[in-house]
Write a protein that holds these residues in place. Structure first.
Motif, mmCIF file in Angstrom:
data_model
loop_
_atom_site.group_PDB
_atom_site.id
_atom_site.type_symbol
_atom_site.label_atom_id
_atom_site.label_comp_id
_atom_site.label_asym_id
_atom_site.label_seq_id
_atom_site.Cartn_x
_atom_site.Cartn_y
_atom_site.Cartn_z
ATOM 1 N N MET A 74 0.679 -0.877 0.068
ATOM 2 C CA MET A 74 0.079 0.039 -0.228
ATOM 3 C C MET A 74 0.702 1.219 -0.063
ATOM 4 O O MET A 74 1.740 1.679 1.071
ATOM 5 N N ASN B 213 -11.366 -4.624 0.872
ATOM 6 C CA ASN B 213 -9.798 -4.384 0.772
ATOM 7 C C ASN B 213 -9.702 -2.665 0.940
ATOM 8 O O ASN B 213 -8.856 -1.572 1.428
ATOM 9 N N GLU C 94 -8.034 -0.021 3.866
ATOM 10 C CA GLU C 94 -6.936 0.347 3.750
ATOM 11 C C GLU C 94 -7.397 1.766 3.270
ATOM 12 O O GLU C 94 -6.446 2.399 3.768
#
Length: 114
Positions: free
Chosen positions: A7, A84, A88
């Motif tokens: 990320m 997801n 995030e």
């Protein structure tokens, strides 16, 4: 099964664009324009997201000569990828809101006058 995705800020930007229309198909140039990132940055991100199972992709079936352009590859978030991605982005927002930089950003700094 969705995998782990490294990320980065750029990955979060791409995910945000995809989340703006999670059921829609997005192609690279439009993702690039919406995110403000160069295409050379977004394609490796999209590849990582696809490898992890967060997005799927497919090439459109057109006659390039008749259309006057090359075929596009369309990307779409999977259900798990959308879940997801939202998680995030929330995690990143929380980190930023609880970091010392959040206080600094809320305090007017010299030269910030508009």
């Amino acid at each position: 099964m969705a995998g782990e995705v490294r990320m980065t800020l750029q990955t979060l930007q791409v995910l945000q664009v995809l989340l703006d229309g999670p059921a829609e198909q997005h192609y690279g140039l439009k993702i690039s324009q919406a995110s403000g990132l160069p295409t050379g940055s977004i394609y490796p991100i999209l590849t990582r997201l696809e490898t992890a199972g967060w997005v799927t992709s497919a090439r459109e079936d057109i006659d390039e000569s008749a259309e006057g352009r090359r075929r596009r590859r369309y990307y779409q978030l999977t259900n798990e990828g959308a879940t997801n991605a939202r998680a995030e982005i929330v995690k990143a927002q929380r980190r930023l809101s609880t970091s010392p930089i959040a206080d600094w950003l809320q305090t007017p700094q010299p030269g910030w006058e508009v």
